[in-house]
Motif scaffolding. Structure first.
Motif, mmCIF file in Angstrom:
data_model
loop_
_atom_site.group_PDB
_atom_site.id
_atom_site.type_symbol
_atom_site.label_atom_id
_atom_site.label_comp_id
_atom_site.label_asym_id
_atom_site.label_seq_id
_atom_site.Cartn_x
_atom_site.Cartn_y
_atom_site.Cartn_z
ATOM 1 N N LYS A 186 0.831 -1.207 0.000
ATOM 2 C CA LYS A 186 0.000 0.000 0.000
ATOM 3 C C LYS A 186 0.864 1.256 0.000
ATOM 4 O O LYS A 186 0.560 2.232 -0.689
ATOM 5 C CB LYS A 186 -0.942 0.001 1.203
ATOM 6 C CG LYS A 186 -2.078 -0.975 1.072
ATOM 7 C CD LYS A 186 -2.978 -0.952 2.284
ATOM 8 C CE LYS A 186 -4.096 -1.968 2.144
ATOM 9 N NZ LYS A 186 -4.935 -2.048 3.334
ATOM 10 N N ALA A 187 1.942 1.222 0.766
ATOM 11 C CA ALA A 187 2.842 2.373 0.808
ATOM 12 C C ALA A 187 3.486 2.606 -0.561
ATOM 13 O O ALA A 187 3.615 3.743 -1.020
ATOM 14 C CB ALA A 187 3.912 2.177 1.877
ATOM 15 N N LYS A 227 2.255 1.710 -3.489
ATOM 16 C CA LYS A 227 1.210 2.175 -4.397
ATOM 17 C C LYS A 227 0.931 3.659 -4.185
ATOM 18 O O LYS A 227 0.800 4.412 -5.143
ATOM 19 C CB LYS A 227 -0.060 1.345 -4.182
ATOM 20 C CG LYS A 227 -1.115 1.546 -5.235
ATOM 21 C CD LYS A 227 -2.235 0.548 -5.068
ATOM 22 C CE LYS A 227 -3.260 0.718 -6.163
ATOM 23 N NZ LYS A 227 -4.342 -0.233 -6.078
ATOM 24 N N LYS A 228 0.891 4.088 -2.908
ATOM 25 C CA LYS A 228 0.664 5.502 -2.603
ATOM 26 C C LYS A 228 1.823 6.343 -3.116
ATOM 27 O O LYS A 228 1.622 7.423 -3.683
ATOM 28 C CB LYS A 228 0.497 5.702 -1.094
ATOM 29 C CG LYS A 228 0.216 7.160 -0.711
ATOM 30 C CD LYS A 228 0.104 7.327 0.779
ATOM 31 C CE LYS A 228 -0.180 8.728 1.238
ATOM 32 N NZ LYS A 228 0.258 9.818 0.434
ATOM 33 N N ARG A 229 3.050 5.846 -2.953
ATOM 34 C CA ARG A 229 4.228 6.581 -3.417
ATOM 35 C C ARG A 229 4.177 6.765 -4.937
ATOM 36 O O ARG A 229 4.432 7.863 -5.447
ATOM 37 C CB ARG A 229 5.506 5.838 -3.018
ATOM 38 C CG ARG A 229 6.792 6.590 -3.382
ATOM 39 C CD ARG A 229 8.025 5.755 -3.126
ATOM 40 N NE ARG A 229 8.116 4.602 -4.009
ATOM 41 C CZ ARG A 229 8.485 4.657 -5.294
ATOM 42 N NH1 ARG A 229 8.786 5.804 -5.849
ATOM 43 N NH2 ARG A 229 8.537 3.561 -6.015
ATOM 44 N N TYR A 263 1.529 6.774 -6.823
ATOM 45 C CA TYR A 263 0.444 7.706 -7.126
ATOM 46 C C TYR A 263 0.901 9.147 -6.882
ATOM 47 O O TYR A 263 0.702 10.022 -7.730
ATOM 48 C CB TYR A 263 -0.782 7.377 -6.265
ATOM 49 C CG TYR A 263 -1.894 8.401 -6.384
ATOM 50 C CD1 TYR A 263 -2.769 8.359 -7.467
ATOM 51 C CD2 TYR A 263 -2.054 9.398 -5.427
ATOM 52 C CE1 TYR A 263 -3.780 9.287 -7.583
ATOM 53 C CE2 TYR A 263 -3.069 10.331 -5.549
ATOM 54 C CZ TYR A 263 -3.923 10.279 -6.623
ATOM 55 O OH TYR A 263 -4.923 11.213 -6.751
ATOM 56 N N ASP A 264 1.521 9.378 -5.731
ATOM 57 C CA ASP A 264 1.992 10.729 -5.404
ATOM 58 C C ASP A 264 3.020 11.226 -6.414
ATOM 59 O O ASP A 264 2.989 12.394 -6.827
ATOM 60 C CB ASP A 264 2.583 10.768 -3.986
ATOM 61 C CG ASP A 264 1.516 10.573 -2.912
ATOM 62 O OD1 ASP A 264 0.317 10.737 -3.210
ATOM 63 O OD2 ASP A 264 1.897 10.241 -1.761
ATOM 64 N N TYR A 276 -6.378 2.967 -9.323
ATOM 65 C CA TYR A 276 -6.577 3.668 -8.048
ATOM 66 C C TYR A 276 -8.062 4.009 -7.879
ATOM 67 O O TYR A 276 -8.451 5.177 -7.911
ATOM 68 C CB TYR A 276 -5.748 4.963 -8.016
ATOM 69 C CG TYR A 276 -4.275 4.706 -8.135
ATOM 70 C CD1 TYR A 276 -3.528 4.368 -7.007
ATOM 71 C CD2 TYR A 276 -3.615 4.790 -9.356
ATOM 72 C CE1 TYR A 276 -2.172 4.123 -7.108
ATOM 73 C CE2 TYR A 276 -2.263 4.540 -9.456
ATOM 74 C CZ TYR A 276 -1.547 4.203 -8.346
ATOM 75 O OH TYR A 276 -0.213 3.960 -8.442
ATOM 76 N N ASP A 298 -9.892 4.126 -5.335
ATOM 77 C CA ASP A 298 -10.165 4.973 -4.173
ATOM 78 C C ASP A 298 -9.830 6.445 -4.447
ATOM 79 O O ASP A 298 -10.267 7.331 -3.713
ATOM 80 C CB ASP A 298 -9.390 4.470 -2.947
ATOM 81 C CG ASP A 298 -7.891 4.390 -3.192
ATOM 82 O OD1 ASP A 298 -7.494 4.005 -4.315
ATOM 83 O OD2 ASP A 298 -7.118 4.689 -2.268
ATOM 84 N N LYS A 299 -9.087 6.717 -5.517
ATOM 85 C CA LYS A 299 -8.716 8.092 -5.881
ATOM 86 C C LYS A 299 -9.423 8.542 -7.151
ATOM 87 O O LYS A 299 -9.028 9.517 -7.781
ATOM 88 C CB LYS A 299 -7.197 8.177 -6.115
ATOM 89 C CG LYS A 299 -6.351 7.692 -4.964
ATOM 90 C CD LYS A 299 -6.231 8.741 -3.920
ATOM 91 C CE LYS A 299 -5.194 8.302 -2.896
ATOM 92 N NZ LYS A 299 -5.109 9.187 -1.782
#
Length: 196
Positions: free
Chosen positions: A130-131, A133-135, A137-138, A166, A168-169
């Motif tokens: 998850k971290a 994937k978030k990285r 995306y950011d 994504y 959720d985004k």
């Protein structure tokens, strides 16, 4: 009468089903069909056929059979090993770092704890995935922001993360897409008016 037929079969070293079919015609010629079966992965292999008289088969059957059985056993072993490693690869797949916002597909249905011959990276736990994937995306959104600031709207739209990757985004991605498209349309209209 004592024979060593079954000892010879055991000596071939094949684990699985050893299917023999013997047909004798009116001239005394025998056709022996040998099929080796272990699992569904090798069901498509054709049987080996030997056609000779009983005396010829007694003399050379096992000599002719030994090499194909070894090759078939090796093939089956390779298929099984390959399938295990393929399952591990699916289980251990990480997001592709080369494409922002597009993680590789994973298959979490398999539960294989055999790590002694693991040729692939160990699995990441859920928190790390998850971290990561978030990285990604950011990073993608930051790149989109930089491109938009430099009025490179088409590139910014192309680098926008995919909503399917994504979910959720989705709202934020679609809002950004609308903003970028509006900026691109305005910029295109402005440059067209300067060119007239």
């Amino acid at each position: 009468m004592k024979t060593n037929f079954f000892q010879q079969i055991a000596g071939l070293g094949f684990n699985g089903n050893f299917l023999l079919n013997i047909h004798q015609d009116e001239k005394g010629v025998q056709t022996v069909s040998v099929a080796l079966k272990r699992d569904k992965a090798v069901d498509g292999l054709p049987p080996m056929l030997f056609k000779a008289t009983a005396e010829e088969l007694d003399e050379g059957f096992f000599a002719k059979l030994t090499e194909p059985v070894k090759q078939t056993a090796g093939l089956i072993s390779n298929i099984e090993t390959y399938q295990k490693e393929l399952d591990k690869a699916k289980k251990n797949a990480k997001p592709d770092k080369g494409k922002a916002g597009k993680p590789a597909e994973t298959d979490s249905d398999e539960d294989d704890n055999d790590d002694e011959n693991n040729l692939f990276t160990p699995p990441e736990d859920d928190k790390e995935a998850k971290a990561e994937k978030k990285r990604l995306y950011d990073e993608a959104m930051e790149k989109v922001k930089q491109l938009a600031q430099n009025t490179k709207y088409a590139e910014a739209l192309a680098n926008l993360p995919d909503v399917a990757d994504y979910p959720d985004k989705a709202e934020a991605i679609e809002a950004k897409r609308r903003t970028l498209q509006a900026g691109k349309d305005a910029y295109d209209k402005l440059t067209a008016s300067f060119n007239d």
